[in-house]
Design an enzyme around this catalytic site. Structure first.
Site, mmCIF file in Angstrom:
data_model
loop_
_atom_site.group_PDB
_atom_site.id
_atom_site.type_symbol
_atom_site.label_atom_id
_atom_site.label_comp_id
_atom_site.label_asym_id
_atom_site.label_seq_id
_atom_site.Cartn_x
_atom_site.Cartn_y
_atom_site.Cartn_z
ATOM 1 N N GLY A 12 -3.572 28.487 89.430
ATOM 2 C CA GLY A 12 -4.056 27.420 88.567
ATOM 3 C C GLY A 12 -5.068 26.541 89.271
ATOM 4 C CG HIS A 13 -8.483 28.221 91.505
ATOM 5 N ND1 HIS A 13 -8.154 29.402 90.860
ATOM 6 C CD2 HIS A 13 -9.833 28.160 91.519
ATOM 7 C CE1 HIS A 13 -9.259 30.028 90.522
ATOM 8 N NE2 HIS A 13 -10.295 29.306 90.910
ATOM 9 N N GLY A 15 -7.478 23.847 87.352
ATOM 10 C CA GLY A 15 -6.943 22.718 86.600
ATOM 11 C C GLY A 15 -7.052 21.410 87.362
ATOM 12 C CE1 TYR A 138 3.963 22.715 80.351
ATOM 13 C CE2 TYR A 138 4.808 20.474 80.539
ATOM 14 C CZ TYR A 138 4.007 21.503 81.015
ATOM 15 O OH TYR A 138 3.263 21.310 82.157
ATOM 16 C CB THR A 166 4.241 9.407 87.782
ATOM 17 O OG1 THR A 166 4.339 8.567 86.650
ATOM 18 C CG2 THR A 166 3.043 9.019 88.637
ATOM 19 C CG ASN A 167 2.039 9.109 82.985
ATOM 20 O OD1 ASN A 167 2.270 9.983 82.161
ATOM 21 N ND2 ASN A 167 2.755 7.998 83.054
ATOM 22 C CG HIS A 181 -2.278 12.935 79.438
ATOM 23 N ND1 HIS A 181 -2.536 13.962 80.324
ATOM 24 C CD2 HIS A 181 -1.214 13.340 78.705
ATOM 25 C CE1 HIS A 181 -1.662 14.936 80.139
ATOM 26 N NE2 HIS A 181 -0.847 14.586 79.161
ATOM 27 C CD1 TRP A 204 -4.110 4.716 67.891
ATOM 28 C CD2 TRP A 204 -2.284 6.018 67.931
ATOM 29 N NE1 TRP A 204 -4.331 5.750 67.036
ATOM 30 C CE2 TRP A 204 -3.218 6.573 67.027
ATOM 31 C CE3 TRP A 204 -1.064 6.654 68.116
ATOM 32 C CZ2 TRP A 204 -2.976 7.750 66.320
ATOM 33 C CZ3 TRP A 204 -0.815 7.832 67.418
ATOM 34 C CH2 TRP A 204 -1.757 8.367 66.527
#
Length: 315
Positions: A12-13, A15, A138, A166-167, A181, A204
């Site tokens: 997954g290099h 991403g 997921y 975390t995020n 996100h 929002w």
């Protein structure tokens, strides 16, 4: 300690996480990196993955590959999310073990913890309550992956561990307003409003929920830090990675607005949902080993905005 010429496979290099891992490894002098695109190696194909490991014989593996998406995608295609992620994980973890990989590090996701998890979220809160339904498929796949690491360690003494960041945000993030996100979405919204005359920006909810944000370069350093720890120091199978403090969404919006230079009105649409009131990780385990995040949120957002501007020029 990993030697500079060790063969390191980063699944997954391309991403957000994988690309940061590649850059950090290069920064620290590692040059024997194995990088494969999906067209070169389909991680869903068990035979191809088996042949790859038997031929390449990597010494270390970072498993950052996954099928990912936002709430809508997770809720619409749950069968694809659970099947593809299970298949990728099973193939890589199992064949890493069969081919005597020295250590494997698996990337989890914050959705592995219960929807109403006590705060801050400790690693041992895993599987203590029900998950958030919209991304349950997921989450279950990710839980299976970290448990596979735990049980291969228990039964076969295979050196596999998992991390739960975390995020995340940073270079190579997604800025699509429908799927990204909150932090990259805000950067894009404020930037686009600025260039059309500082028009109002509507966000929002009420802005009161609290979230924790980790720059992906800090995550990459944490992953390499853990990969280099002696076996006797890694006494747990799962490590949270975060900054140890959170911020309200309203404070985040104000920070991003100031960095972007948007001077228009900021409107909060309280008819829209806020989501979980608070999500903060307990990072005592990795801090005890001697690691902590280095990039402040202000500096991280500044760097990410600069990267976003450069990506607009390139496109």
């Amino acid at each position: 300690m990993i030697t500079p010429d060790a063969k390191i496979f980063i699944a997954g290099h391309r991403g957000l996480v994988g690309s940061a891992l590649v850059q950090e490894l290069k920064n620290q002098g590692f040059h024997n990196l194995i990088l494969k695109t999906r067209s070169e190696l389909d991680l869903l194909d068990t035979v191809l993955v088996a042949d790859f490991f038997a031929t390449e014989k990597p010494d270390y593996v970072f498993l950052a590959a996954a099928k990912v998406g936002g709430i809508l995608a997770n809720d619409t295609y749950p069968a694809e999310f659970i099947y593809e992620n299970l298949q990728i994980q099973n193939n890589i973890i199992h064949h890493s073990y069969l081919n005597q990989v020295t250590r494997l590090l698996f990337l989890g996701s914050s959705c592995i913890y219960p929807k109403l998890c006590p705060q801050p979220m400790r690693e041992d809160y895993l599987l203590t309550d029900t998950l958030e339904k919209t991304n349950e498929a997921y989450a279950i796949a990710k839980i299976a992956g970290l448990k596979l690491c735990e049980y291969y360690k228990k039964q076969y003494d295979f050196d596999a561990l998992s991390v739960m960041p975390t995020n995340l945000y940073g270079p190579n993030d997604h800025f699509d307003l429908h799927t990204s996100h909150v932090l990259p979405a805000m950067i894009r919204k404020f930037h686009e409003a600025k260039i059309v005359g500082h028009s109002p920006v509507t966000l929002w909810g009420t802005g009161t929920p609290m979230r924790e944000f980790l720059h992906v370069e800090d995550l990459a350093r944490a992953c390499l830090f853990l990969m280099q720890q002696p076996v006797n120091k890694i006494i747990h199978s799962l490590y949270n990675i975060g900054v140890g403090k959170d911020i309200t969404i309203k404070e985040l919006a104000t920070l991003i607005q100031r960095i972007v230079g948007h001077t228009g009105e900021l409107i909060w649409d309280s008819s829209k949902p806020d989501g979980t009131p608070k999500k903060l990780l307990d990072i005592n385990r990795i801090q005890t080993l001697g690691w902590q995040a280095e990039i402040s949120l202000k500096d991280g957002v500044q760097k990410t905005y600069e990267w976003y501007l450069q990506s607009l020029i390139k496109s």
